[in-house]
Design an enzyme around this catalytic site. Structure first.
Site, PDB file in Angstrom:
ATOM      1  N   ILE A 118       0.560  -1.285  -0.212  1.00 16.39           N
ATOM      2  CA  ILE A 118      -0.188  -0.008   0.137  1.00 16.39           C
ATOM      3  C   ILE A 118       1.011   1.576  -0.488  1.00 16.39           C
ATOM      4  CG2 ILE A 118      -0.585  -0.059   3.028  1.00 16.39           C
ATOM      5  CD1 ILE A 118      -2.946   0.637   2.495  1.00 16.39           C
ATOM      6  N   CYS A 119      -0.082   2.421  -0.686  1.00 16.27           N
ATOM      7  CA  CYS A 119       1.512   3.616  -0.844  1.00 16.27           C
ATOM      8  C   CYS A 119       2.467   3.471  -1.626  1.00 16.27           C
ATOM      9  CB  CYS A 119       0.707   4.018   0.638  1.00 16.27           C
ATOM     10  SG  CYS A 119       1.411   5.817   0.622  1.00 16.27           S
ATOM     11  N   HIS A 120       3.693   3.753  -0.525  1.00 16.59           N
ATOM     12  CA  HIS A 120       4.442   3.580  -1.184  1.00 16.59           C
ATOM     13  C   HIS A 120       5.717   2.504  -1.089  1.00 16.59           C
ATOM     14  CE1 HIS A 120       3.863   8.243  -1.381  1.00 16.59           C
ATOM     15  NE2 HIS A 120       6.088   7.801  -1.322  1.00 16.59           N
ATOM     16  N   GLY A 121       4.532   1.203  -0.931  1.00 15.25           N
ATOM     17  CA  GLY A 121       5.276  -0.471  -0.469  1.00 15.25           C
ATOM     18  C   GLY A 121       5.282  -0.481  -1.718  1.00 15.25           C
ATOM     19  N   GLN A 123       7.360   0.287  -3.926  1.00 14.70           N
ATOM     20  CA  GLN A 123       8.856   0.668  -4.255  1.00 14.70           C
ATOM     21  C   GLN A 123       9.708  -0.540  -3.654  1.00 14.70           C
ATOM     22  OE1 GLN A 123       8.877   4.332  -1.290  1.00 14.70           O
ATOM     23  NE2 GLN A 123       9.402   5.322  -3.441  1.00 14.70           N
TER      24      GLN A 123
END
Length: 195
Positions: A118-121, A123
């Site tokens: 989730i979100c920047h995960g 990356q």
């Protein structure tokens, strides 16, 4: 359905809601969740950050809570886990530099075990090179990395409340998507919740 064992990889300044809420929701669903951070042991804490959308060009950040790690990173055996959760915040920036984390992600991916980011995960998924042909809906700041890694974007015109499932990988843009994100992850695990 028997309880599943989930691995959650976190680090300092992980987004507070994105670690706390999935952890608690997965426990509520009857699963066990091992929380780990590279070079840290069970009983240690990581610092979280609270991100909010307050009308600026980007999110704001405030110091969150301390989050307790319940498992030592060095003791985990990836084969013991049925799924993986990668919360967002700033932690993915440095977690993606740890080859041990990337090996865990690749092993879970090759075994086609459910992975939630989730979100920047995402990356971390980019750095692990597991997104070729995978549709994602991360936080918009991660979109260029997704595209450069061979992934595709599934974009929704709303308030970050949707999740995208592509094979065994589910992604979502931010904590407002928790209901959709956790529901999709539970579906991938084969968990049903009766009304």
């Amino acid at each position: 359905m028997p309880a599943k064992r989930i691995l959650m990889i976190v680090g300092d300044f992980v987004e507070d809601y994105e670690v706390m809420v999935p952890y608690q929701m997965l426990l509520l669903a009857g699963h066990s969740v091992d929380t780990v951070s590279p070079d840290k042991n069970a009983g240690e804490f990581i610092a979280t950050a609270i991100h909010d959308f307050e009308g600026h060009q980007t999110y704001t950040e405030k110091r969150g809570h301390n989050f307790l790690l319940n498992t030592s990173f060095e003791t985990i055996d990836v084969d013991d886990y049925d799924g993986l959760i990668l919360p967002g915040g700033r932690a993915p920036e440095f977690l993606r530099l740890d080859t041990r984390v990337l090996t865990i992600v690749r092993t879970m991916h090759e075994a086609k075990k459910p992975i939630g980011a989730i979100c920047h995960g995402p990356q971390i998924l980019v750095a692990a090179k597991v997104l070729k042909g995978v549709a994602c809906c991360p936080y918009p700041a991660v979109n260029p990395e997704i595209l450069q890694s061979g992934g595709t974007l599934e974009l929704f015109n709303d308030t970050y409340s949707n999740a995208c499932v592509s094979g065994h990988i589910v992604t979502a843009p931010a904590w407002p998507a928790h209901p959709a994100f956790i529901k999709a992850f539970l579906d991938l695990l084969g968990t049903t919740i009766e009304p």
